[in-house]
Write an enzyme that holds these catalytic residues in place. Structure first.
Site, PDB file in Angstrom:
ATOM      1  N   SER A  21       0.689  -0.922  -0.141  1.00 56.48           N
ATOM      2  CA  SER A  21       0.415   0.327  -0.086  1.00 56.48           C
ATOM      3  C   SER A  21       0.445   1.867  -0.297  1.00 56.48           C
ATOM      4  CB  SER A  21      -0.411  -0.463   1.048  1.00 56.48           C
ATOM      5  OG  SER A  21      -1.524   1.150   1.444  1.00 56.48           O
ATOM      6  N   ASP A  79      -8.246  -5.314  -6.983  1.00 58.73           N
ATOM      7  CA  ASP A  79      -8.291  -4.102  -5.300  1.00 58.73           C
ATOM      8  C   ASP A  79      -8.798  -2.870  -5.518  1.00 58.73           C
ATOM      9  OD1 ASP A  79      -6.965  -2.239  -3.460  1.00 58.73           O
ATOM     10  OD2 ASP A  79      -5.219  -3.164  -3.885  1.00 58.73           O
ATOM     11  N   HIS A 123      -6.530  -5.486  -1.759  1.00 59.38           N
ATOM     12  CA  HIS A 123      -5.998  -5.263  -1.434  1.00 59.38           C
ATOM     13  C   HIS A 123      -4.650  -5.858  -0.737  1.00 59.38           C
ATOM     14  CE1 HIS A 123      -3.955  -1.211  -0.802  1.00 59.38           C
ATOM     15  NE2 HIS A 123      -3.601  -1.058   0.319  1.00 59.38           N
TER      16      HIS A 123
END
Length: 678
Positions: free
Chosen positions: A501, A588, A620
């Protein structure tokens, strides 16, 4: 380096890289057994233990036919456990009990799309209900109370994807009754009678306004307004059972967030607890009255503090008996039994049942018993100074074969992996960390840094990260690497950067903005283009959008556009010259797959080597262990090629996974051969 004869060097050169490393370590007499990566990243034996409110049942998640499912057993007879669910693909990772102890509730999505649905399983019959069977809908649990046994409050965004309408859910029948139609509010708080009492909405300053709710109508004038500077450190926690007190974490008028009690009638705020070193982010509340009984301060490590004299002896007993950090993860309604998770760093997490009356701690389960007795290593907490004087709380793990001292300084510098956390409004903490232990076992020092913008260290530290993506936030990472090199921990030319991320963004930024600083990088679901990132965030983040713009750059202004362009690694892809591995979930919703596609395409066009792996059933991050193991198998062989550590061969790990190698198999050690055998 220990000198070796020419024949030994020639023999090593003919061996696979992981064998070369093992031979080198054997030559120095510092060999440490290689721990199988599946022991770190496969399914836990048990996890997520919960006590039913009535104290009769114990629940947890554990594998059933290789997939994490819900299990239940009588508290006094855990050997009589039975599976309640039969998920075949997507693991169930957590659960919670209904107030009447009849139903076990959980949320799950499909393929990582984060369209979470709420499910319930009747403990007696095993009957399963899908409470929110709506497409493209994310459920939120807004209110659950021991005083109201038959229903809970949930938020659903199936009418307007941006905002969650509040519904009352009858747990026995599954009936949903609209309580409040949401016309622009970001969140709600209910009291213990499940009456809505508070609504929040973003304001023009980038913070939040908080409004009283009466008879399911939101008042027009906010009772509290919070600006951008306090938005990450100020929020309501919950009401006492009598509804007269509302607890907050609140940094207004101070730097670190204090635990506050607000008299609902008068609005007066009283400081319950505060600490100048770190934010207080939550409290320990009485299950019956809702009154605060204690809290923890987490600066370098978590430190429990009792406020209620009745709990002081319990916490002192647990500190004395657990020999590590502990957390109270579940309590019965009568508060006579607790589940206590113990983390000693060098052993897998263990969960105990604590009998308060008998003051007895009984082992219940170890999450990963296969790691008991494994050569796990300590973690050290350090305070590192940034170039402009900020204190960066950081965590260092050094491989056992490097023979480190008590502060983690090895006898000689070793290769290092800089692990960057996501968020970025989150933090790294002290404790057992699968990635730290895995990489240290492979021969690397591992450093995790709470760079500016990380939460938990006061609002000044959070706000110092505003508009600093790829600049001062990145400088902090570089300063930490320099600290490790100067301290004799890391070899300057053998430092990799890795993260997911925001950590994936930091990896791309590191290779694109400072192309000679890192030997290689591993980006997991990281954004490459801040324009497209902000343009594809989930619709239900609408209430958070203004704050994102204030903290990252506003795409609606010329200044913001210039900033976002300057801070997007995609625009500097031509600068990348070191090996890069990218992992991405196709579904995602936070960092769209296009973020990885874009930078891979840019590098391909310039003939810059990059290896790109996509998982079509992930979002994600990688929730399915077979996918996580497959990506980490490629990662450790990629790092061994780059840094010279050791690696377990990729072997057959790709076969059970859904990994699609979309580009660059030839640039990652062993990947072409593993694909050929798939």
């Amino acid at each position: 380096m220990t000198p070796r004869s020419l024949p030994a060097l020639l023999i090593a050169a003919a061996l696979p890289l992981h064998m070369q490393s093992a031979l080198a370590q054997a030559a120095t007499g510092a060999q440490v057994p290689l721990i199988e990566r599946a022991k770190f990243f496969g399914n836990p034996t048990k996890a997520g233990g919960r006590l039913s409110p009535d104290g009769r049942w114990l629940s947890w998640v554990a594998p059933r036919d290789g997939v994490l499912n819900l299990w239940v057993a009588p508290l006094d007879k855990p050997e009589q456990a039975r599976a309640l669910t039969n998920e075949r693909v997507r693991p169930i990772r957590s659960s919670f009990w209904s107030p009447d102890s009849k139903t076990l509730l959980y949320v799950n999505d499909q393929g990582g799309d984060e369209n979470f649905r709420l499910y319930g399983v009747d403990v007696a019959t095993g009957t399963q209900k899908s409470y929110t069977p709506f497409d493209k809908t994310v459920v939120q649990v807004i209110g659950i109370s021991p005083k109201v046994r038959d229903r809970i409050l949930v938020g659903l965004n199936n009418r307007d994807p941006r905002f969650h309408d509040v519904h009352s859910l009858n747990l026995a029948t599954g009936e949903l009754t609209l309580v409040l139609k949401n016309e622009g509010y970001g969140g709600f708080r209910a009291d213990r009678d499940l009456n809505l009492r508070l609504a929040s909405r973003p304001n023009a300053a980038g913070g939040s306004d908080y409004f009283r709710v009466s008879d399911n109508k939101v008042e027009a004038t906010p009772m509290i307004s919070v600006g951008l500077e306090d938005s990450q450190t100020t929020a309501p926690l919950g009401y006492t059972a009598d509804g007269k007190t509302l607890y907050w974490v609140d940094a207004r008028g101070r730097d670190t967030a204090a635990l506050m009690a607000q008299d609902v009638a008068s609005g007066q705020m009283t400081v319950v607890a505060q600490d100048r070193r770190a934010d207080i982010t939550d409290g320990l509340f009485d299950p019956q009255t809702g009154r605060v009984q204690g809290y923890a301060v987490n600066y370098l490590k978590s430190e429990p503090v009792a406020l209620d004299p009745a709990l002081k002896a319990d916490l002192e007993f647990l500190v004395r008996e657990t020999k590590g950090q502990f957390s109270i993860t579940s309590r019965t309604e009568a508060d006579d039994k607790w589940l206590v998770a113990v983390d000693t760093v060098t052993a897998p997490a263990a969960v105990h049942v604590y009998d308060r009356k008998a003051r007895k701690l009984s082992p219940l389960y170890v999450s990963r018993p296969e790691l008991v007795g494994a050569p796990l290593v300590p973690m050290q907490a350090h305070e590192i100074k940034s170039r402009d004087g900020l204190t960066l709380v950081s965590y260092l793990t050094v491989p056992a074969q490097a023979q480190p001292d008590a502060q983690g300084k090895p006898r000689q510098p070793v290769p290092m992996v800089l692990m960057v956390h996501g968020g970025p409004w989150a933090r790294d903490t002290y404790g057992y960390d699968a990635y730290h232990q895995w990489l240290a076992n492979r021969g690397y020092a591992v450093l995790s840094v709470n760079f500016r913008g990380s939460t938990g260290f006061g609002k000044s530290f959070v706000n110092a990260g505003d508009l600093q993506w790829g600049r001062k936030m990145h400088d902090d990472l570089l300063d930490a690497v320099q600290w490790a090199v100067q301290r004799g921990v890391a070899q300057k030319d053998k430092v990799a950067i890795m993260g997911g991320s925001y950590g994936g963004y930091a990896t791309l930024a590191g290779l694109a903005f400072t192309p000679k600083e890192f030997a290689c990088g591993v980006d997991i679901v990281g954004p490459s283009n801040l324009f497209t990132l902000l343009g594809t965030i989930p619709p239900y983040w609408e209430a958070f959008k203004k704050q994102l713009y204030r903290r990252m750059g506003d795409p609606g202004t010329p200044e913001g556009q210039a900033l976002l362009k300057e801070r997007s690694p995609l625009n500097f892809a031509a600068n990348i010259e070191r090996p890069l591995l990218i992992g991405q979930g196709a579904n995602d919703p936070r960092v769209n797959v296009a973020e990885s596609d874009q930078i891979v395409d840019a590098m391909k066009a310039r003939k810059i080597p990059v290896t790109y792996i996509v998982f079509p059933d992930e979002g994600h991050g990688f929730a399915r262990p077979v996918n996580n193991i497959a990506f980490n198998a490629v990662t450790e062989n990629f790092l061994a090629q780059c840094l010279g550590g050791r690696a377990e061969p990729i072997g057959s790990t790709l076969k059970p996974s859904t990994a699609q190698v979309r580009h660059g198999a030839e640039f990652a050690a062993g990947l072409k051969e593993a694909l050929a055998a798939k």
